[in-house]
Motif scaffolding. Sequence first.
Motif, PDB file in Angstrom:
ATOM      1  N   UNK A 101      33.111  49.594  61.303  1.00  0.00           N
ATOM      2  CA  UNK A 101      33.168  50.280  62.594  1.00  0.00           C
ATOM      3  C   UNK A 101      34.027  51.547  62.500  1.00  0.00           C
ATOM      4  N   UNK A 102      35.086  51.504  61.675  1.00  0.00           N
ATOM      5  CA  UNK A 102      35.903  52.694  61.483  1.00  0.00           C
ATOM      6  C   UNK A 102      35.117  53.820  60.830  1.00  0.00           C
ATOM      7  N   UNK A 103      34.359  53.494  59.768  1.00  0.00           N
ATOM      8  CA  UNK A 103      33.514  54.506  59.124  1.00  0.00           C
ATOM      9  C   UNK A 103      32.440  55.019  60.072  1.00  0.00           C
ATOM     10  N   UNK A 104      31.867  54.124  60.871  1.00  0.00           N
ATOM     11  CA  UNK A 104      30.855  54.545  61.844  1.00  0.00           C
ATOM     12  C   UNK A 104      31.463  55.509  62.861  1.00  0.00           C
ATOM     13  N   UNK A 105      32.695  55.206  63.318  1.00  0.00           N
ATOM     14  CA  UNK A 105      33.358  56.107  64.254  1.00  0.00           C
ATOM     15  C   UNK A 105      33.637  57.471  63.640  1.00  0.00           C
ATOM     16  N   UNK A 106      34.033  57.511  62.356  1.00  0.00           N
ATOM     17  CA  UNK A 106      34.266  58.786  61.692  1.00  0.00           C
ATOM     18  C   UNK A 106      32.988  59.597  61.566  1.00  0.00           C
ATOM     19  N   UNK A 107      31.881  58.916  61.248  1.00  0.00           N
ATOM     20  CA  UNK A 107      30.598  59.621  61.139  1.00  0.00           C
ATOM     21  C   UNK A 107      30.188  60.197  62.489  1.00  0.00           C
TER      22      UNK A 107
ATOM     23  N   UNK B 197      32.194  60.992  64.938  1.00  0.00           N
ATOM     24  CA  UNK B 197      33.105  62.098  65.259  1.00  0.00           C
ATOM     25  C   UNK B 197      32.702  63.357  64.505  1.00  0.00           C
ATOM     26  N   UNK B 198      32.328  63.212  63.224  1.00  0.00           N
ATOM     27  CA  UNK B 198      31.895  64.366  62.434  1.00  0.00           C
ATOM     28  C   UNK B 198      30.645  64.998  63.035  1.00  0.00           C
ATOM     29  N   UNK B 199      29.662  64.162  63.422  1.00  0.00           N
ATOM     30  CA  UNK B 199      28.422  64.692  63.997  1.00  0.00           C
ATOM     31  C   UNK B 199      28.708  65.418  65.302  1.00  0.00           C
ATOM     32  N   UNK B 200      29.594  64.849  66.120  1.00  0.00           N
ATOM     33  CA  UNK B 200      29.927  65.485  67.403  1.00  0.00           C
ATOM     34  C   UNK B 200      30.634  66.822  67.178  1.00  0.00           C
ATOM     35  N   UNK B 201      31.597  66.854  66.227  1.00  0.00           N
ATOM     36  CA  UNK B 201      32.309  68.106  65.934  1.00  0.00           C
ATOM     37  C   UNK B 201      31.350  69.151  65.365  1.00  0.00           C
ATOM     38  N   UNK B 202      30.426  68.711  64.509  1.00  0.00           N
ATOM     39  CA  UNK B 202      29.447  69.636  63.931  1.00  0.00           C
ATOM     40  C   UNK B 202      28.584  70.261  65.021  1.00  0.00           C
ATOM     41  N   UNK B 203      28.127  69.443  65.960  1.00  0.00           N
ATOM     42  CA  UNK B 203      27.306  69.970  67.049  1.00  0.00           C
ATOM     43  C   UNK B 203      28.122  70.903  67.939  1.00  0.00           C
ATOM     44  N   UNK B 204      29.374  70.559  68.172  1.00  0.00           N
ATOM     45  CA  UNK B 204      30.224  71.386  69.025  1.00  0.00           C
ATOM     46  C   UNK B 204      30.482  72.749  68.401  1.00  0.00           C
ATOM     47  N   UNK B 205      30.732  72.783  67.089  1.00  0.00           N
ATOM     48  CA  UNK B 205      31.043  74.043  66.416  1.00  0.00           C
ATOM     49  C   UNK B 205      29.816  74.912  66.203  1.00  0.00           C
ATOM     50  N   UNK B 206      28.644  74.302  66.145  1.00  0.00           N
ATOM     51  CA  UNK B 206      27.444  75.064  65.807  1.00  0.00           C
ATOM     52  C   UNK B 206      26.470  75.200  66.973  1.00  0.00           C
TER      53      UNK B 206
END
Length: 270
Positions: A24-30, A32-41
């Motif tokens: 679940x921790x790795x899933x949360x990191x993934x 978070x990464x996808x959300x940050x990627x969408x936010x920045x791009x």
Amino acid sequence: MSRSSEQTAIWRHRTTRQQLMLWFGWLGLVMLFVWCWQLMNRETMWFFVLDAPRQAADIGGRMWPPRWEYLPELLIPLWDTINIATIGTIGGVLMAVPTAFLAARNTTPSPRFLRPVALFIIVTSRSINALIWALLLVAIIGPGILAGMVAIALRSIGFVGKLLYEAIEETDPLQVEAVAATGAGRAQVLNYGIVPQIMPAFWGISVFRWDINIRESTILGLVGAGGIGLKLQGSLNTLAWGQVSVILLLILGTVVVSEWISARMRHAII
């Protein structure tokens, strides 16, 4: 008791609960990464991104062959860049040394007042990039190499001060106690008990910072702080790609030479 009734403990690297928490921790990191990627791009124009390789190849073609006849005009700006880095490093080291002694727990005369002030100076210097220091100083004292030298000095205080005060705190207390046992005063304890222990670290840190400052000073001209970066900015503005390639090659050669000098000096000192 029969052998069949004996229960043998089975070792497991993680329990089932720990394994689930890890997944679940790795899933949360993934996520978070996808959300940050969408936010920045979200405002990225992917048409230009897909066209970037062709544009890079076009600019690379314009940069070749380098305009070597432009090289003599770069010698004075290159000398200015080296002076900015060297004098700025010396100024930064001169200000960092007392700051480091005030920040170290075993040498500060006032742990409650002077030490927090010294640590604040170190953190402030490290938090602001040399390019931002240069922007501020160009606005305050005007464009030129003076702004670049002061920017390099202010940026160097935090780097040298932090590493130096950590070296001071790691000195052998037995040597300090031995000097103090002779009846030496506070200044004599510093001079004979602490300074000899930190001198190799001091010279190594200073030379390493000078090497870093050579690289940073090459771009300060982009904001008007003098040096070879000023020539680079002018060539970029006029789309003189042949001149840009010569400047980049010269910067690369300068950084390589400074790295070699820095490595040799650190090896000789340490």
